[in-house]
Write an enzyme that holds these catalytic residues in place. Structure first.
Site, PDB file in Angstrom:
ATOM      1  N   TRP A 199       0.899  -1.436  -0.003  1.00 13.48           N
ATOM      2  CA  TRP A 199       0.081  -0.139  -0.035  1.00 13.48           C
ATOM      3  C   TRP A 199       0.809   1.269  -0.163  1.00 13.48           C
ATOM      4  O   TRP A 199       0.410   2.304  -0.046  1.00 13.48           O
ATOM      5  CB  TRP A 199      -0.761   0.123   1.204  1.00 13.48           C
ATOM      6  CG  TRP A 199      -2.118  -0.858   1.042  1.00 13.48           C
ATOM      7  CD1 TRP A 199      -2.403  -1.657  -0.104  1.00 13.48           C
ATOM      8  CD2 TRP A 199      -2.984  -1.219   2.121  1.00 13.48           C
ATOM      9  NE1 TRP A 199      -3.637  -2.485   0.360  1.00 13.48           N
ATOM     10  CE2 TRP A 199      -3.887  -2.384   1.336  1.00 13.48           C
ATOM     11  CE3 TRP A 199      -2.956  -0.811   3.573  1.00 13.48           C
ATOM     12  CZ2 TRP A 199      -5.000  -2.812   2.215  1.00 13.48           C
ATOM     13  CZ3 TRP A 199      -3.987  -1.652   4.276  1.00 13.48           C
ATOM     14  CH2 TRP A 199      -4.819  -2.443   3.662  1.00 13.48           C
ATOM     15  N   HIS A 254      12.758  -2.522  -1.203  1.00  9.78           N
ATOM     16  CA  HIS A 254      11.910  -2.000  -2.490  1.00  9.78           C
ATOM     17  C   HIS A 254      12.362  -0.940  -3.122  1.00  9.78           C
ATOM     18  O   HIS A 254      13.152  -0.090  -2.701  1.00  9.78           O
ATOM     19  CB  HIS A 254      10.400  -1.519  -1.813  1.00  9.78           C
ATOM     20  CG  HIS A 254       9.488  -1.127  -3.003  1.00  9.78           C
ATOM     21  ND1 HIS A 254       9.500   0.067  -3.453  1.00  9.78           N
ATOM     22  CD2 HIS A 254       8.371  -1.991  -3.428  1.00  9.78           C
ATOM     23  CE1 HIS A 254       8.443   0.084  -4.359  1.00  9.78           C
ATOM     24  NE2 HIS A 254       7.767  -1.178  -4.131  1.00  9.78           N
ATOM     25  N   SER A 296       3.089  -2.659 -12.050  1.00  6.11           N
ATOM     26  CA  SER A 296       1.855  -2.290 -13.080  1.00  6.11           C
ATOM     27  C   SER A 296       0.868  -3.642 -12.990  1.00  6.11           C
ATOM     28  O   SER A 296       0.308  -3.681 -14.168  1.00  6.11           O
ATOM     29  CB  SER A 296       2.059  -1.605 -14.021  1.00  6.11           C
ATOM     30  OG  SER A 296       2.731  -0.374 -13.917  1.00  6.11           O
ATOM     31  N   GLY A 327       1.063  -2.733  -6.033  1.00  6.97           N
ATOM     32  CA  GLY A 327       0.987  -1.377  -5.569  1.00  6.97           C
ATOM     33  C   GLY A 327      -0.394  -0.743  -5.900  1.00  6.97           C
ATOM     34  O   GLY A 327      -1.520  -1.082  -5.293  1.00  6.97           O
ATOM     35  N   GLY A 328      -0.405  -0.029  -6.706  1.00  4.12           N
ATOM     36  CA  GLY A 328      -1.752   0.663  -6.933  1.00  4.12           C
ATOM     37  C   GLY A 328      -2.770  -0.087  -7.199  1.00  4.12           C
ATOM     38  O   GLY A 328      -3.958   0.436  -6.544  1.00  4.12           O
TER      39      GLY A 328
HETATM   40  P1  PGA Z   1       2.433  -0.822  -8.895  1.00  3.67           P
HETATM   41  O1  PGA Z   1       3.606  -1.239  -7.764  1.00  3.67           O
HETATM   42  O2  PGA Z   1       1.630  -2.190  -8.815  1.00  3.67           O
HETATM   43  O3  PGA Z   1       1.908   0.393  -8.418  1.00  3.67           O
HETATM   44  O4  PGA Z   1       3.154  -0.805 -10.203  1.00  3.67           O
HETATM   45  C1  PGA Z   1       4.232  -2.264  -7.312  1.00  3.67           C
HETATM   46  C2  PGA Z   1       5.382  -1.948  -6.275  1.00  3.67           C
HETATM   47  O5  PGA Z   1       5.899  -1.102  -6.028  1.00  3.67           O
HETATM   48  O6  PGA Z   1       5.393  -2.953  -5.493  1.00  3.67           O
END
Ligand code: PGA
Length: 257
Positions: free
Chosen positions: A11, A96, A214, A235-236
């Site tokens: 998150w 990360h 992504s 992430g997003g």
């Molecule tokens: P994202 O981020 O899915 O928004 O590209 C992935 C992550 O940073 O773990």
């Protein structure tokens, strides 16, 4: 795939304790239909305890997004492994790309963090990945190798139940540009080759490697079907419960075929 696919949510700096708790409660309600995947949520440090409370009694795992390697001390703004554990974490993300490249975390610290987490009894999701210019220069494998070598230098015995790798190409994180299944599959194979050299062939075969960058419901199917991809670090798309669960459903369906 020998294990259930891992659907991990990062998150980042989103969600208050209340928002995290609401998401977690909603996820727990849906888990009876999603037993074919393993969930891990990585909220910000301030939301760990409320999310942990909402996850009580469920199989959803909890991860810190970062930690410092010292046990305690004058390290303003940092959290120790023991603090994460006391907040309900079983896992911690280390390395990360935002830690490496936005906050310029030194290699020395990354190595110490991995060792300190394992010593404290936290399981590690070690994040690695190349920048765009490194890929374009043909250096992807060398970058992966250098990161694994450095970050795992103080690990004598690699236990695949306690360490997962997240391959996250920096150019794919938060950009909407996802690695192709071929690119991700090749990088995951490189990770296994490197781990086989650093440890042994059993470790290389057993380690779970997540893809991150992504991931969303629209691209999850082709990625999870790729040889060597054991799950996702999202992430997003992990911030919206419906979308996160949709990705989990896809992974569950494809893994059961
Ligand atoms: P994202 O981020 O899915 O928004 O590209 C992935 C992550 O940073 O773990």
């Amino acid at each position: 795939m020998n294990h259930k696919p891992i659907i991990a949510a990062n998150w980042k700096m989103y969600k208050t304790p209340q928002e995290g708790q609401e998401f977690a409660a909603g996820l727990v309600e849906r888990t009876p239909n999603l037993q074919g995947v393993e969930f891990i949520l990585a909220p910000s440090a301030t939301a760990l305890t409320s999310v942990h409370a909402a996850l009580e009694g469920s199989s959803v795992g909890l991860a810190g997004q970062n930690m410092y390697h010292a046990k305690e001390g004058a390290f303003t703004g940092e959290n120790s492994a023991a603090m994460l554990q006391a907040s309900g974490c079983e896992w911690v993300l280390i390395g990360h790309s935002e830690r490496r490249h936005v906050f310029n975390e030194p290699n020395e610290d990354l190595r110490k963090k991995v060792a300190a987490a394992l010593e404290a009894g936290l399981k590690v999701i070690l994040c690695i990945g190349e920048k765009l210019e490194q890929r374009e220069a043909g250096d992807t494998k060398a970058v992966i190798e250098a990161q694994l070598k450095n970050d795992l230098a103080d690990v004598n015995r690699f236990d695949p139940d306690k360490i997962m790798i997240a391959y996250e190409p920096v150019w794919a994180i938060g950009t909407g540009v996802v690695a192709t299944p071929e690119q991700a599959g090749e990088a995951h194979a490189d990770v296994r080759t490197v781990l086989s050299g650093l440890f042994d062939a059993e470790v290389a075969a057993a380690v779970r490697i997540l893809y991150g960058g992504s991931v969303k419901s629209a691209n999850a199917k082709e990625l999870i079907l790729t040889q060597g991809i054991d799950g996702f670090l999202i992430g997003g798309a992990s911030l919206i419960l419906d979308e996160y669960c949709k990705i989990a459903e896809i992974a569950q369906m494809e893994a059961s075929q």
